[in-house]
Design a protein around this motif. Structure first.
Motif, mmCIF file in Angstrom:
data_model
loop_
_atom_site.group_PDB
_atom_site.id
_atom_site.type_symbol
_atom_site.label_atom_id
_atom_site.label_comp_id
_atom_site.label_asym_id
_atom_site.label_seq_id
_atom_site.Cartn_x
_atom_site.Cartn_y
_atom_site.Cartn_z
ATOM 1 N N ALA A 1 13.925 6.114 3.475
ATOM 2 C CA ALA A 1 13.105 6.914 4.648
ATOM 3 C C ALA A 1 11.598 6.656 4.369
ATOM 4 N N GLY A 2 11.248 5.774 3.422
ATOM 5 C CA GLY A 2 9.825 5.289 3.376
ATOM 6 C C GLY A 2 9.636 4.190 4.178
ATOM 7 N N PHE A 3 8.169 3.599 3.856
ATOM 8 C CA PHE A 3 7.831 2.541 4.997
ATOM 9 C C PHE A 3 8.721 1.358 4.909
ATOM 10 N N ILE A 4 8.702 0.859 3.646
ATOM 11 C CA ILE A 4 9.381 -0.677 3.524
ATOM 12 C C ILE A 4 10.983 -0.396 3.797
ATOM 13 N N GLY A 5 11.266 0.668 2.994
ATOM 14 C CA GLY A 5 12.996 0.906 2.941
ATOM 15 C C GLY A 5 13.384 1.008 4.362
ATOM 16 N N PHE B 1 19.705 6.694 0.096
ATOM 17 C CA PHE B 1 19.365 7.847 -0.736
ATOM 18 C C PHE B 1 18.129 8.216 -0.934
ATOM 19 N N ASP B 2 17.749 9.301 -0.386
ATOM 20 C CA ASP B 2 15.970 9.489 -0.563
ATOM 21 C C ASP B 2 15.889 10.909 -0.527
ATOM 22 N N LYS B 3 14.630 11.395 -1.397
ATOM 23 C CA LYS B 3 14.393 12.978 -1.668
ATOM 24 C C LYS B 3 13.858 13.525 -0.709
ATOM 25 N N GLY C 1 18.653 13.132 -1.759
ATOM 26 C CA GLY C 1 18.771 13.217 -3.233
ATOM 27 C C GLY C 1 17.611 12.538 -4.098
ATOM 28 N N ASP C 2 17.662 12.888 -5.189
ATOM 29 C CA ASP C 2 16.656 12.454 -6.200
ATOM 30 C C ASP C 2 17.055 11.342 -7.285
ATOM 31 N N VAL C 3 16.402 10.669 -7.244
ATOM 32 C CA VAL C 3 16.629 9.418 -8.248
ATOM 33 C C VAL C 3 16.866 9.905 -9.697
ATOM 34 N N CYS C 4 16.241 10.995 -9.962
ATOM 35 C CA CYS C 4 16.112 11.764 -11.363
ATOM 36 C C CYS C 4 17.399 12.464 -11.695
ATOM 37 N N HIS D 1 16.494 -0.917 -4.832
ATOM 38 C CA HIS D 1 15.711 0.262 -5.387
ATOM 39 C C HIS D 1 14.167 0.187 -4.893
ATOM 40 N N PHE D 2 13.967 1.070 -3.851
ATOM 41 C CA PHE D 2 12.863 0.965 -3.153
ATOM 42 C C PHE D 2 11.896 2.204 -3.540
ATOM 43 N N ALA D 3 12.809 3.560 -3.777
ATOM 44 C CA ALA D 3 12.221 4.783 -4.029
ATOM 45 C C ALA D 3 11.232 4.930 -5.166
ATOM 46 N N GLU E 1 6.978 6.952 -6.151
ATOM 47 C CA GLU E 1 5.788 7.478 -5.620
ATOM 48 C C GLU E 1 4.822 6.200 -5.403
ATOM 49 N N SER E 2 4.145 5.961 -4.381
ATOM 50 C CA SER E 2 3.746 4.603 -4.223
ATOM 51 C C SER E 2 2.175 4.794 -3.912
ATOM 52 N N HIS E 3 1.638 5.750 -3.927
ATOM 53 C CA HIS E 3 0.362 5.813 -3.549
ATOM 54 C C HIS E 3 -0.765 5.913 -4.880
ATOM 55 N N PRO F 1 -2.117 4.788 -12.985
ATOM 56 C CA PRO F 1 -0.945 5.410 -13.458
ATOM 57 C C PRO F 1 0.023 4.732 -12.799
ATOM 58 N N TYR F 2 -0.194 4.707 -11.387
ATOM 59 C CA TYR F 2 0.975 4.095 -10.316
ATOM 60 C C TYR F 2 1.395 2.736 -10.838
ATOM 61 N N SER F 3 0.393 1.759 -11.166
ATOM 62 C CA SER F 3 0.920 0.371 -11.509
ATOM 63 C C SER F 3 1.459 0.474 -12.995
ATOM 64 N N SER G 1 3.371 3.073 -14.331
ATOM 65 C CA SER G 1 4.620 3.162 -13.931
ATOM 66 C C SER G 1 5.533 2.288 -13.436
ATOM 67 N N LYS G 2 5.041 1.641 -12.441
ATOM 68 C CA LYS G 2 5.855 0.478 -12.081
ATOM 69 C C LYS G 2 6.073 -0.619 -13.088
ATOM 70 N N ALA G 3 4.860 -0.708 -13.839
ATOM 71 C CA ALA G 3 5.206 -1.738 -14.844
ATOM 72 C C ALA G 3 6.456 -1.434 -16.038
ATOM 73 N N ASN H 1 0.383 -6.229 -0.812
ATOM 74 C CA ASN H 1 0.292 -5.360 -0.036
ATOM 75 C C ASN H 1 1.016 -5.341 1.383
ATOM 76 N N ASN H 2 1.673 -4.473 1.732
ATOM 77 C CA ASN H 2 2.427 -4.744 3.137
ATOM 78 C C ASN H 2 1.497 -3.884 4.312
ATOM 79 N N TYR H 3 2.074 -4.136 5.588
ATOM 80 C CA TYR H 3 1.393 -3.657 6.605
ATOM 81 C C TYR H 3 2.563 -3.654 7.615
HETATM 82 P P1 NAD Z 1 6.617 4.790 0.336
HETATM 83 O O1 NAD Z 1 5.774 5.907 -0.380
HETATM 84 O O2 NAD Z 1 6.452 4.669 1.954
HETATM 85 O O3 NAD Z 1 8.339 5.428 0.403
HETATM 86 C C1 NAD Z 1 8.896 5.802 -0.809
HETATM 87 C C2 NAD Z 1 10.157 6.786 -0.265
HETATM 88 O O4 NAD Z 1 10.712 7.075 -1.676
HETATM 89 C C3 NAD Z 1 10.044 7.890 0.404
HETATM 90 O O5 NAD Z 1 11.107 7.720 1.493
HETATM 91 C C4 NAD Z 1 10.340 9.052 -0.671
HETATM 92 O O6 NAD Z 1 10.826 9.992 0.000
HETATM 93 C C5 NAD Z 1 11.305 8.290 -1.445
HETATM 94 N N1 NAD Z 1 11.165 9.038 -2.782
HETATM 95 C C6 NAD Z 1 10.181 9.123 -3.633
HETATM 96 N N2 NAD Z 1 10.541 9.950 -4.868
HETATM 97 C C7 NAD Z 1 11.806 9.774 -4.634
HETATM 98 C C8 NAD Z 1 12.929 10.311 -5.493
HETATM 99 N N3 NAD Z 1 12.500 11.079 -6.790
HETATM 100 N N4 NAD Z 1 14.194 10.324 -5.263
HETATM 101 C C9 NAD Z 1 14.688 9.478 -4.186
HETATM 102 N N5 NAD Z 1 13.698 9.177 -3.434
HETATM 103 C C10 NAD Z 1 12.442 9.213 -3.483
HETATM 104 O O7 NAD Z 1 6.641 3.546 -0.319
HETATM 105 P P2 NAD Z 1 6.721 1.990 0.326
HETATM 106 O O8 NAD Z 1 5.327 1.720 0.529
HETATM 107 O O9 NAD Z 1 7.731 1.921 1.200
HETATM 108 O O10 NAD Z 1 7.251 1.329 -1.092
HETATM 109 C C11 NAD Z 1 8.407 1.150 -1.329
HETATM 110 C C12 NAD Z 1 8.705 0.390 -2.747
HETATM 111 O O11 NAD Z 1 7.689 -0.855 -2.377
HETATM 112 C C13 NAD Z 1 7.885 1.251 -3.935
HETATM 113 O O12 NAD Z 1 8.698 0.881 -5.087
HETATM 114 C C14 NAD Z 1 6.535 0.287 -4.031
HETATM 115 O O13 NAD Z 1 6.315 0.588 -5.298
HETATM 116 C C15 NAD Z 1 7.013 -0.787 -3.557
HETATM 117 N N6 NAD Z 1 5.880 -1.751 -3.012
HETATM 118 C C16 NAD Z 1 5.235 -1.420 -2.077
HETATM 119 C C17 NAD Z 1 4.164 -1.929 -1.443
HETATM 120 C C18 NAD Z 1 3.487 -1.753 -0.164
HETATM 121 O O14 NAD Z 1 2.347 -2.117 0.032
HETATM 122 N N7 NAD Z 1 3.640 -0.506 0.332
HETATM 123 C C19 NAD Z 1 3.968 -3.152 -2.157
HETATM 124 C C20 NAD Z 1 4.464 -3.817 -2.996
HETATM 125 C C21 NAD Z 1 5.769 -2.824 -3.565
#
Ligand code: NAD
Ligand code: TDX
Length: 334
Positions: A9-13, A32-34, A58-61, A78-80, A82-84, A149-151, A153-155, A179-181
């Motif tokens: 339900a997020g941007f790229i997903g 599967f999205d929280k 649902g929560d991935v945790c 696996h996209f889920a 915290e991304s900001h 802290p974001y990067s 946690s991704k690392a 970076n996506n747009y």
């Molecule tokens: P986003 O923040 O738009 O979406 C994240 C989604 O994950 C949301 O729908 C949110 O509800 C869900 N989510 C968050 N915590 C959750 C949890 N505990 N359980 C289940 N769902 C949960 O993010 P995005 O921009 O779509 O990025 C998706 C992925 O791509 C991320 O892993 C991010 O690190 C990676 N990424 C993003 C970009 C970018 O430019 N946006 C670039 C490279 C990589």
């Protein structure tokens, strides 16, 4: 394929699911999205009734909920997360929970149910920053050096995914993308924030001197790259994904948007810089090109214009989110 998409339900997903259901009408997708502040059910409106699509909140945790979802599928994307970055500076703990622990929970279930492929969607931010004025780029051998802290946690999540690949022979792949747009990106992020501010006649807040540089990639190119890795990529491998922009800084991006919207005047407001703000990102995507024949298709000029058009035509989607994003910034940009 029977895909489990986390964070759909997020941007790229959501862009990934839309693309996949169109191109592979026989495959099934479980989203599967929280539904955190960044997850929008409105982004799934046009495919939510598809017979091959199912949504689980649902929560991935949550190991039990993850187990139930994973056992129905054979492939995980696996996209889920915290991304900001700005939010990670204010509230890092949730980034460690979701991005690190959530990934570990998912990996455990993937091993238990002998998943065919675990694809982990990661970022170029794990490599830290490059200097301005050089033509250096990140590649698959660049050392990790995260600064937020974001990067960080991704690392950590990338390391866990690789460790599960090696220790438990889980067939993993990882992509680190720039970076996506594109459509359905939350207006908290730079390009949609700039576009929606300008549509409303407001200035664009620019952090620091505005000479920060990103490697911009249209979201469908990222989705196509993940498709390529899932269908042709080799288990155990990491692929870097990047775009066609050559060192366009944030001020230049705003100038391009002003031109597209036909607005005269600068409409730029300099604000306090982000802590530990990465100066420059640039991605060398030659590996995925030479091994798997992927390359970006969408040039920045044309697709930035199409993205601006999308925001002009889809106020129903972003207007409710804009208010929430600006409440966050009101508290941080004082
Ligand atoms: P986003 O923040 O738009 O979406 C994240 C989604 O994950 C949301 O729908 C949110 O509800 C869900 N989510 C968050 N915590 C959750 C949890 N505990 N359980 C289940 N769902 C949960 O993010 P995005 O921009 O779509 O990025 C998706 C992925 O791509 C991320 O892993 C991010 O690190 C990676 N990424 C993003 C970009 C970018 O430019 N946006 C670039 C490279 C990589
Ligand atoms: O109002 C703003 N003003 C501004 O100058 C905002 C929101 C951002 N910026 C700057 C900071 C960055 O230099 O614009 C650039 C882009 O900022 P973001 O959209 O926050 O993206 P960034 O921090 O580069 O991270 C993004 O790309 C990599 C995604 O949010 C990450 O999830 C992804 O991993």
């Amino acid at each position: 394929m029977n895909l489990l998409v986390t964070g759909g339900a997020g941007f790229i997903g959501n862009n990934f699911i839309r693309y996949w259901l169109n191109k592979y009408p026989k495959d099934k997708i479980l989203n599967f999205d929280k539904l955190t502040y960044a997850g929008h059910i409105s982004s799934t409106r046009d495919f939510s009734q598809n017979n091959n699509y199912e949504f689980i909140k649902g929560d991935v945790c949550d190991a039990k909920a993850v187990d139930e979802a994973v056992k129905k599928t054979d492939t995980i994307v696996h996209f889920a997360a915290e991304s900001h970055v700005d939010r990670s500076i204010l509230d890092p703990l949730v980034f460690v929970h979701t991005n690190v622990m959530g990934t570990q929970v998912l990996l455990e279930a993937a091993v238990k149910y002998k998943i065919n492929r675990f694809h982990h969607v990661s970022t170029d931010e794990v490599f830290g920053e490059l200097k301005l004025g050089t033509n250096k780029k990140f590649n698959e051998t660049t050392q990790y050096d995260p600064k937020s802290p974001y990067s960080a946690s991704k690392a950590a999540s990338d390391h866990l995914v690789r460790a599960y690949g090696k220790t438990y022979s889980l067939p993993i792949t990882i992509s680190n993308c720039s970076n996506n747009y594109g459509p359905f990106q939350d207006p908290e992020k730079f390009i949609p924030r700039a576009v929606t501010n300008l549509i409303d006649g407001k200035s664009v807040p620019i952090y620091g001197d505005g000479k920060y540089t990103r490697d911009w990639l249209y979201v469908e190119d990222h989705v196509r790259a993940i498709e390529t890795i899932l269908t042709k990529g080799k288990a155990g491998e990491t692929y870097l994904i990047g775009g066609l922009t050559e060192d366009i800084n944030n001020l230049e991006v705003v100038r391009m948007i002003l031109k597209i919207l036909n607005i005269n005047g600068s409409y730029i407001k300099y604000v306090k810089d982000r802590a530990a703000h990465d100066r420059r990102y640039a991605v060398d995507w030659r590996k995925i090109h030479s091994k798997l024949k992927w390359k970006p298709m969408y040039g920045f000029d044309t697709w930035l214009e199409k993205t601006v058009e999308w925001y002009k035509n889809n106020e129903w989607w972003w207007r409710p989110l804009k208010k929430k994003a600006e409440v966050f910034y009101r508290n941080t940009e004082k």
